[in-house]
Design a protein around this motif. Structure first.
Motif, short mmCIF file in Angstrom:
data_model
loop_
_atom_site.label_atom_id
_atom_site.label_comp_id
_atom_site.label_asym_id
_atom_site.label_seq_id
_atom_site.Cartn_x
_atom_site.Cartn_y
_atom_site.Cartn_z
N SER A 272 1.00 -1.13 0.12
CA SER A 272 -0.10 0.06 -0.13
C SER A 272 0.98 1.18 -0.05
CB SER A 272 -1.04 -0.04 1.13
OG SER A 272 -0.06 0.20 2.23
N GLU A 273 0.26 2.34 -0.34
CA GLU A 273 1.08 3.44 -0.21
C GLU A 273 1.54 3.91 1.01
OE1 GLU A 273 -1.53 6.46 -1.66
OE2 GLU A 273 -1.69 5.83 -3.70
N MET A 274 0.60 3.56 2.05
CA MET A 274 1.34 3.84 3.65
C MET A 274 2.45 2.99 3.68
SD MET A 274 -0.97 3.26 7.18
CE MET A 274 -2.37 4.38 6.44
N ASP A 275 2.40 1.67 3.36
CA ASP A 275 3.64 0.81 3.70
C ASP A 275 4.89 1.12 2.72
OD1 ASP A 275 2.25 -0.69 5.35
OD2 ASP A 275 1.69 -2.28 3.82
N LEU A 276 4.52 1.90 1.46
CA LEU A 276 5.71 2.11 0.96
C LEU A 276 6.11 3.41 1.40
CD1 LEU A 276 4.43 1.38 -2.89
CD2 LEU A 276 6.50 0.27 -1.44
N ALA A 277 5.16 4.17 1.87
CA ALA A 277 5.66 5.54 2.73
C ALA A 277 6.80 5.45 3.66
CB ALA A 277 4.66 6.54 2.56
N ALA A 278 6.29 4.36 4.49
CA ALA A 278 6.92 3.95 5.45
C ALA A 278 8.51 3.19 5.16
CB ALA A 278 6.27 3.08 6.42
N ARG A 279 8.29 2.35 4.12
CA ARG A 279 9.50 1.62 3.55
C ARG A 279 10.50 2.78 3.19
NH1 ARG A 279 9.85 -2.89 -0.72
NH2 ARG A 279 11.75 -2.90 -1.47
N TYR A 280 10.22 3.90 2.78
CA TYR A 280 11.20 4.84 2.14
C TYR A 280 11.32 6.00 2.85
CZ TYR A 280 10.65 1.53 -1.99
OH TYR A 280 10.66 0.68 -2.90
N ARG A 281 10.53 6.02 3.96
CA ARG A 281 10.56 7.49 4.77
C ARG A 281 10.20 8.45 4.13
NH1 ARG A 281 15.43 5.95 9.01
NH2 ARG A 281 14.66 3.96 9.80
N VAL A 282 9.21 8.35 3.26
CA VAL A 282 8.58 9.74 2.58
C VAL A 282 7.09 9.77 2.60
CG1 VAL A 282 10.41 9.58 0.93
CG2 VAL A 282 8.20 8.41 0.48
N SER A 283 6.45 10.86 2.40
CA SER A 283 5.21 10.86 2.49
C SER A 283 4.20 9.99 1.71
CB SER A 283 4.77 12.59 2.42
OG SER A 283 4.87 12.76 1.00
#
Length: 259
Positions: A50-61
């Motif tokens: 998900s966008e949320m998981d990818l945001a956490a993975r890459y530490r971006v919004s």
């Protein structure tokens, strides 16, 4: 004895604005997602995180991730499904099957016409000549798989195709495999060989059929044909197929949508 603290997980570092390697943050995230697609972390047809998981993975919004995925979707590399998530695009999907085939019947539509009947004339391993090697970014003499086949619609031979594929990536490809797979050829390349074609370039010109071509297509020698030469690429603009097709156009036409 004191136990040293464990190091935090390594995260991608992004160049600062003004440096030669700088690109917008969402473009950098897009590049990282592409790396995962190329590495096969997520297979064609599978959901990506998900966008949320990818945001956490890459530490971006999430907004940065969303913009990266928007571009990937616009390039037909991923498909958004309302309420279900985002999936790796696959040539097995109905709306993608004809993405690279622009020949349509004059009467009716392509879906009503049904899939082409395939007659594989030959499938063999050969050494790449200079022209094929250049198109596929190989060295002259490297192994390639050469395929010749005739595609018919309603029993009428319509397309004569010659394909050249890198021998290493398509090791073991046989005429029986080409003829026996009833779905799109590019879907078979995905499933059987892990090669996904993501874009293609074509050159189109008018030619006259020579004697051998005329015999395979069931037309008179010197009949006008549409010649379509295509180079198809996988991720990172790696060429994976050279295809030369001769199209009969008495009952079909080449259709492209420009936007």
């Amino acid at each position: 004895m004191a136990v040293p603290p464990s190091a935090p997980p390594e995260q991608p570092s992004f160049p600062e604005a003004g440096t030669p390697a700088f690109s917008p943050l969402y473009q950098q995230i897009k590049g990282l997602i592409l790396q995962s697609l190329q590495a096969g972390e997520w297979k064609p047809g599978e959901a990506i995180p998900s966008e949320m998981d990818l945001a956490a993975r890459y530490r971006v919004s999430q907004g940065t991730v969303r913009k990266a995925i928007d571009e990937l979707a616009a390039e037909n590399l991923v498909v958004r499904r309302q309420g279900k998530g985002t999936f790796v695009a696959t040539h097995a999907e109905q709306h993608v099957q004809y993405r690279f085939l622009k020949l349509v019947p004059d009467a009716g539509d392509r879906d009503a016409e049904g899939p082409a009947q395939r007659n594989v004339v030959e499938c063999k391993r050969v050494r790449a000549g200079a022209e094929v090697a250049r198109a596929l970014a190989l060295r002259t003499g490297d192994p390639v798989v050469q395929v010749r086949r005739v595609l018919s619609f309603d029993g009428e031979p319509t397309i004569l195709e010659d394909l050249w594929l890198p021998g290493v990536a398509f090791k073991g490809l046989s005429a029986e495999q080409m003829a026996g797979y009833h779905g799109p050829t590019y879907a078979m390349f995905e499933i059987e060989f892990g090669v996904r074609m993501v874009r293609a370039e074509e050159k189109i010109r008018a030619v006259a059929a020579d004697a051998q071509q005329a015999a395979l297509l069931g037309v008179a020698e010197h009949t006008p044909l549409l010649s379509v030469e295509r180079i198809a690429y996988t991720y990172n603009d790696t060429p994976m197929e050279l295809r030369r097709g001769l199209y009969r156009t008495e009952t079909h036409h080449y259709r492209n949508e420009l936007s």
